[in-house]
Every structure is written in C-alpha cells, then in structure tokens.
Motif scaffolding. Structure first.
Motif, short mmCIF file in Angstrom:
data_model
loop_
_atom_site.label_atom_id
_atom_site.label_comp_id
_atom_site.label_asym_id
_atom_site.label_seq_id
_atom_site.Cartn_x
_atom_site.Cartn_y
_atom_site.Cartn_z
N LEU A 17 41.61 31.86 23.52
CA LEU A 17 41.00 33.07 22.96
C LEU A 17 42.00 33.96 22.22
N MET A 18 43.30 33.75 22.49
CA MET A 18 44.36 34.58 21.92
C MET A 18 44.16 36.07 22.24
N VAL A 19 43.84 36.34 23.51
CA VAL A 19 43.72 37.70 24.03
C VAL A 19 44.46 37.76 25.36
N THR A 20 44.81 38.96 25.78
CA THR A 20 45.46 39.15 27.07
C THR A 20 44.44 38.91 28.18
N ILE A 21 44.84 38.12 29.17
CA ILE A 21 43.99 37.78 30.31
C ILE A 21 44.62 38.33 31.57
N VAL A 22 43.80 38.88 32.46
CA VAL A 22 44.30 39.34 33.75
C VAL A 22 43.78 38.42 34.84
N VAL A 23 44.63 38.16 35.81
CA VAL A 23 44.24 37.46 37.03
C VAL A 23 44.18 38.55 38.10
N PHE A 24 43.03 38.64 38.78
CA PHE A 24 42.84 39.70 39.76
C PHE A 24 42.43 39.10 41.09
N GLN A 25 42.64 39.88 42.15
CA GLN A 25 42.22 39.46 43.48
C GLN A 25 41.00 40.28 43.87
N ALA A 26 39.92 39.59 44.17
CA ALA A 26 38.67 40.24 44.58
C ALA A 26 38.78 40.72 46.03
N GLY A 27 37.82 41.49 46.44
CA GLY A 27 37.82 42.04 47.80
C GLY A 27 37.77 41.00 48.90
N ASP A 28 37.22 39.83 48.60
CA ASP A 28 37.13 38.78 49.62
C ASP A 28 38.37 37.88 49.65
#
Length: 54
Positions: A17-28
């Motif tokens: 996509l040539m965009v900045t991607i974030v990896v996040f941690q969900a509440g579970d």
C-alpha cells in the motif's frame, strides 16, 4: 494473531500500500495491523510502526 505474524503481515501491507502501518496489541493480548491513518486507539497500544519510506 501473535506479534511475529502481525509484524510480517504489516511489512507486506506497508510495501503493497506504500503507507505507514501500525502493529497494535488489543485488549485480549492478540495483535493486529492497520494503516496508521485509520488507527484511533490509545497510542500505548502501538507496538511497532512500519514506514515503507524508511
């Protein structure tokens, strides 16, 4: 998904996509990846930011 899989997916997604991607941690405890522009959660949830231009 686990952090390793989410990061691999995010790298591929950022390159495609040539965009900045974030990896996040969900509440579970699971992890996910999405474009940074669409992330509206708490900044403390972000584990990794992948910028395809770096």
């Amino acid at each position: 998904m686990n952090l390793k899989d989410a990061t691999a997916f995010a790298i591929s997604l950022a390159a495609t996509l040539m965009v900045t991607i974030v990896v996040f941690q969900a509440g579970d405890g699971s992890h996910g990846a999405m474009p940074a522009a669409e992330f509206d959660g708490d900044a403390a949830m972000i584990r990794v930011e992948i910028d395809p231009f770096d």
